[in-house]
Scaffold this motif. Structure first.
Motif, short mmCIF file in Angstrom:
data_model
loop_
_atom_site.label_atom_id
_atom_site.label_comp_id
_atom_site.label_asym_id
_atom_site.label_seq_id
_atom_site.Cartn_x
_atom_site.Cartn_y
_atom_site.Cartn_z
N ASP A 186 54.32 40.88 29.82
CA ASP A 186 55.29 39.81 29.64
C ASP A 186 56.54 40.11 30.46
N ASP A 187 57.46 39.17 30.48
CA ASP A 187 58.64 39.29 31.33
C ASP A 187 59.90 39.74 30.59
N GLN A 188 59.78 40.16 29.34
CA GLN A 188 60.96 40.63 28.63
C GLN A 188 61.47 41.89 29.29
N TRP A 189 62.76 41.98 29.50
CA TRP A 189 63.34 43.10 30.26
C TRP A 189 63.04 44.45 29.65
N ASP A 190 62.90 44.53 28.34
CA ASP A 190 62.68 45.82 27.69
C ASP A 190 61.22 46.06 27.28
N SER A 191 60.34 45.21 27.70
CA SER A 191 58.93 45.34 27.32
C SER A 191 58.27 46.51 28.03
N THR A 192 57.45 47.23 27.30
CA THR A 192 56.68 48.33 27.89
C THR A 192 55.19 48.00 27.90
N LYS A 193 54.84 46.78 27.56
CA LYS A 193 53.43 46.37 27.54
C LYS A 193 52.93 46.16 28.97
N ARG A 194 51.80 46.79 29.24
CA ARG A 194 51.20 46.72 30.58
C ARG A 194 49.68 46.65 30.46
N THR A 195 49.04 46.20 31.52
CA THR A 195 47.60 46.39 31.67
C THR A 195 47.41 47.32 32.85
N VAL A 196 46.41 48.17 32.75
CA VAL A 196 46.06 49.09 33.83
C VAL A 196 44.60 48.81 34.17
N GLU A 197 44.40 48.33 35.38
CA GLU A 197 43.04 48.00 35.83
C GLU A 197 42.57 49.06 36.82
N PHE A 198 41.40 49.60 36.58
CA PHE A 198 40.83 50.66 37.41
C PHE A 198 39.81 50.05 38.37
N GLU A 199 39.86 50.52 39.62
CA GLU A 199 38.88 50.10 40.63
C GLU A 199 38.42 51.34 41.37
N VAL A 200 37.11 51.52 41.46
CA VAL A 200 36.57 52.71 42.12
C VAL A 200 36.11 52.38 43.53
N GLN A 201 36.34 53.33 44.40
CA GLN A 201 35.90 53.24 45.79
C GLN A 201 35.19 54.55 46.12
N GLY A 202 33.88 54.55 46.04
CA GLY A 202 33.11 55.75 46.34
C GLY A 202 32.58 56.43 45.09
N GLU A 203 31.60 57.31 45.28
CA GLU A 203 30.93 58.00 44.18
C GLU A 203 31.87 58.92 43.40
N ARG A 204 32.72 59.66 44.09
CA ARG A 204 33.64 60.57 43.39
C ARG A 204 34.54 59.78 42.45
N ALA A 205 35.05 58.64 42.92
CA ALA A 205 35.94 57.83 42.08
C ALA A 205 35.21 57.29 40.86
N LYS A 206 33.95 56.96 41.02
CA LYS A 206 33.15 56.47 39.89
C LYS A 206 33.02 57.54 38.82
N GLN A 207 32.73 58.77 39.24
CA GLN A 207 32.61 59.88 38.28
C GLN A 207 33.97 60.22 37.68
N TRP A 208 35.01 60.18 38.50
CA TRP A 208 36.36 60.48 38.03
C TRP A 208 36.77 59.51 36.93
N LEU A 209 36.51 58.21 37.14
CA LEU A 209 36.86 57.23 36.12
C LEU A 209 36.09 57.50 34.82
N ALA A 210 34.83 57.81 34.93
CA ALA A 210 34.04 58.12 33.72
C ALA A 210 34.66 59.32 32.99
N ASP A 211 35.05 60.34 33.73
CA ASP A 211 35.68 61.52 33.13
C ASP A 211 37.02 61.18 32.48
N ILE A 212 37.79 60.32 33.12
CA ILE A 212 39.09 59.90 32.58
C ILE A 212 38.90 59.19 31.25
#
Length: 160
Positions: free
Chosen positions: A126-152
């Motif tokens: 949202d656009d409230q100045w003091d808001s800490t709400k976020r979305t974090v979207e993950f995108e993998v590029q390559g096999e290492r990143a795919k495994q890294w995301l699974a580990d995360i």
């Protein structure tokens, strides 16, 4: 894969999970508007890697090196980079180092990035100045990143 974050502490937990699962030569790309939480996430990474000094935004310095961690952290911010000019920064040298490279605003140098990376896009809910709400979207590029995301994701379950 998308997560909802409600506080800076939760953003730090994602950073901790990233740090606990990273390996030498990993590349993390962080996209998001100014103030989205890219540096907050990187601070969580830094603390977990064992960096004692403050992890600060490299907006004006472009690169901040934290070699004292058990895995070196190279934090970059290309927001102010002019004309995609990396001539003053040897990106390939940093990528060759046995550490973690974190790049904020990677879209500025997209054509010069390797084909492998884990990319996170952080958006305000949202656009409230003091808001800490976020979305974090993950995108993998390559096999290492795919495994890294699974580990995360496994790590996040254990530290929640």
């Amino acid at each position: 894969m998308k997560l909802t974050v409600n506080s800076a502490a939760e953003m730090n937990k994602i950073g901790a999970a990233i740090a606990l699962t990273t390996k030498p030569h990993d590349l993390l790309l962080l996209k998001g508007d100014l103030g989205a939480g890219k540096t907050t996430l990187t601070q969580g990474i830094g603390r977990t890697l064992g960096i004692k000094r403050p992890v600060k935004s490299p907006t004006f310095t472009i690169v901040r090196e934290y070699r004292e961690a058990h895995l070196p952290l190279f934090h970059m911010d290309f927001y102010r980079l002019e004309n995609d000019d990396l001539s003053s920064i040897d990106l390939n040298s940093y990528l060759a180092e046995p550490g973690l490279v974190v790049i904020e605003w990677p879209q500025v140098i997209k054509a010069q990035l390797p084909e492998y990376a884990l990319q996170l896009t952080i958006r305000r809910v949202d656009d409230q100045w003091d808001s800490t709400k976020r979305t974090v979207e993950f995108e993998v590029q390559g096999e290492r990143a795919k495994q890294w995301l699974a580990d995360i994701l496994v790590q996040l379950k254990s530290i929640s």
